[in-house]
Write a protein that holds these residues in place. Sequence first.
Motif: not given
Length: 472
Positions: A146-151, A175-182, A189-197
């Motif tokens: 399972v890919v866990v996304d939150s506490f 994790v949200a690595p602070g690097v976004a692309a697309g 989805t990978g930026g710091s301001d994301s609902k994911f991770g």
Amino acid sequence: MAANQRAGGTVSPASSASSPVDAGLLPLTAEVRPEGLAVGGVLLADLARCHGTPLFVYDEEQLRQRCREAVAAFGPGNVAYASKAFLCTAMARLAHEEGLLLDVASGGELRAALGAGVPADRIVLHGSNKDEAELRTAMSAGVRHVVVDSFDELDRIERLHAEERLPVVRVQLRVAPGVAAGAHEAIRTGGSDSKFGFGLAGGTAERAARRAADSPAMLLEGVHAHVGSQVLDARELAAGAAAVARFAAGVPGRRLTVGGGLGVAYEAGQSVPSFADWAARVHAAVRGAGWDGQVGVEPGRSIAARAGLTLYRVGTIKRIEGVRTYVSVDGGMSDNLRPALYGSRYEAFLPRSPRADRPLRARLVGKHCESGDVIIDEAALPADLRVSDLLATPVTGAYGYAMASNYNKLPRPAVVFVRDGAARVVVRRETEEDLLRLDADGPAGPAGPGVLPGARRSGGGDLVAARPLGTA
């Protein structure tokens, strides 16, 4: 306008945009015959006559080849098909047969994968807000991880393990690595301001890793990240992989999953990296960041998109003098939401003449009650386009059927796989009767025809009709 009337409208001067549709956008087995375009050895016109329109057509050979290319690039056990791109039992079974894991993101997708006969230990569960029912099913079935996304999700897993004695589950931390692309903000989805991770900034991901590693309900096997979708430069995906690899190197577990995101060409002239190029850049990036464990990926669009195309029937051609020409087809945003949602761009052609120049410019629209129901804002089309023509939009194999809806109560299209001269329906076309199946009151059939709205049921359940239509 008569059925054989041509579109008229603006015809552009000769240019690359007026050229025939680029063969690189068509499915792998596409071939031009005197009667028109065939895919998988089957004429598209025959498919439309037999199965109706709109219709999703998939080149099964291309789906299988793309799966094999991904496994060859990243290695067995390291590729999970991102089923959100396109999922039915036939697709889940195909991906499993070709050696891919199945990445699912909901209880429904999990059920589809299990229903296709995919073993639970070949399934990975994603999702940014998994509820207890989804986690319970995954833990009971014994999914691969399972890919866990939150506490909150960590809390749920521990509660299910402690209170319901569900088995220990293997997890990866997203994790949200602070690097976004697309290509669009909505799919970065990978930026710091994301609902994911869990964010790397501020130590949030580090706290989550300690929590999971110390939990009696979980076995932490590694880290996961996904930076975005429809990425046409593999260097962007490699940069995201390197950012998360630096964190993963200090976390228990030997598996790093860098998600999907590899883009596809939707229009002529777009260049797309191969799976081999993606793999080479990602492996070099994570090694440079200090990671020496396994590396997994989750391609979806890059497996399914080009393998699929959508067939429509032209129903209306409306020429507005001095403004534009509208060409309306029998589908629209209910079978391809991406243009309205993301501003995505496509091309179109006529299967009867795939090599024809396309000098006509028109707005290709659907039949929904929305001005935004636009499939292609300025479509390049043959000058002899007419009402009743069969029209195709290529590269619709990802996020077409997956995002399909019943807006305006349109039944969702059928899905057909073609291969070696044969076609098989893998998802049947919905019917209008299907649209009523979930209505709690049920269909008003017992009232018979000619009953005004407002019919009701008596306390005993009998239908009490309003006065018949046509009476005073």
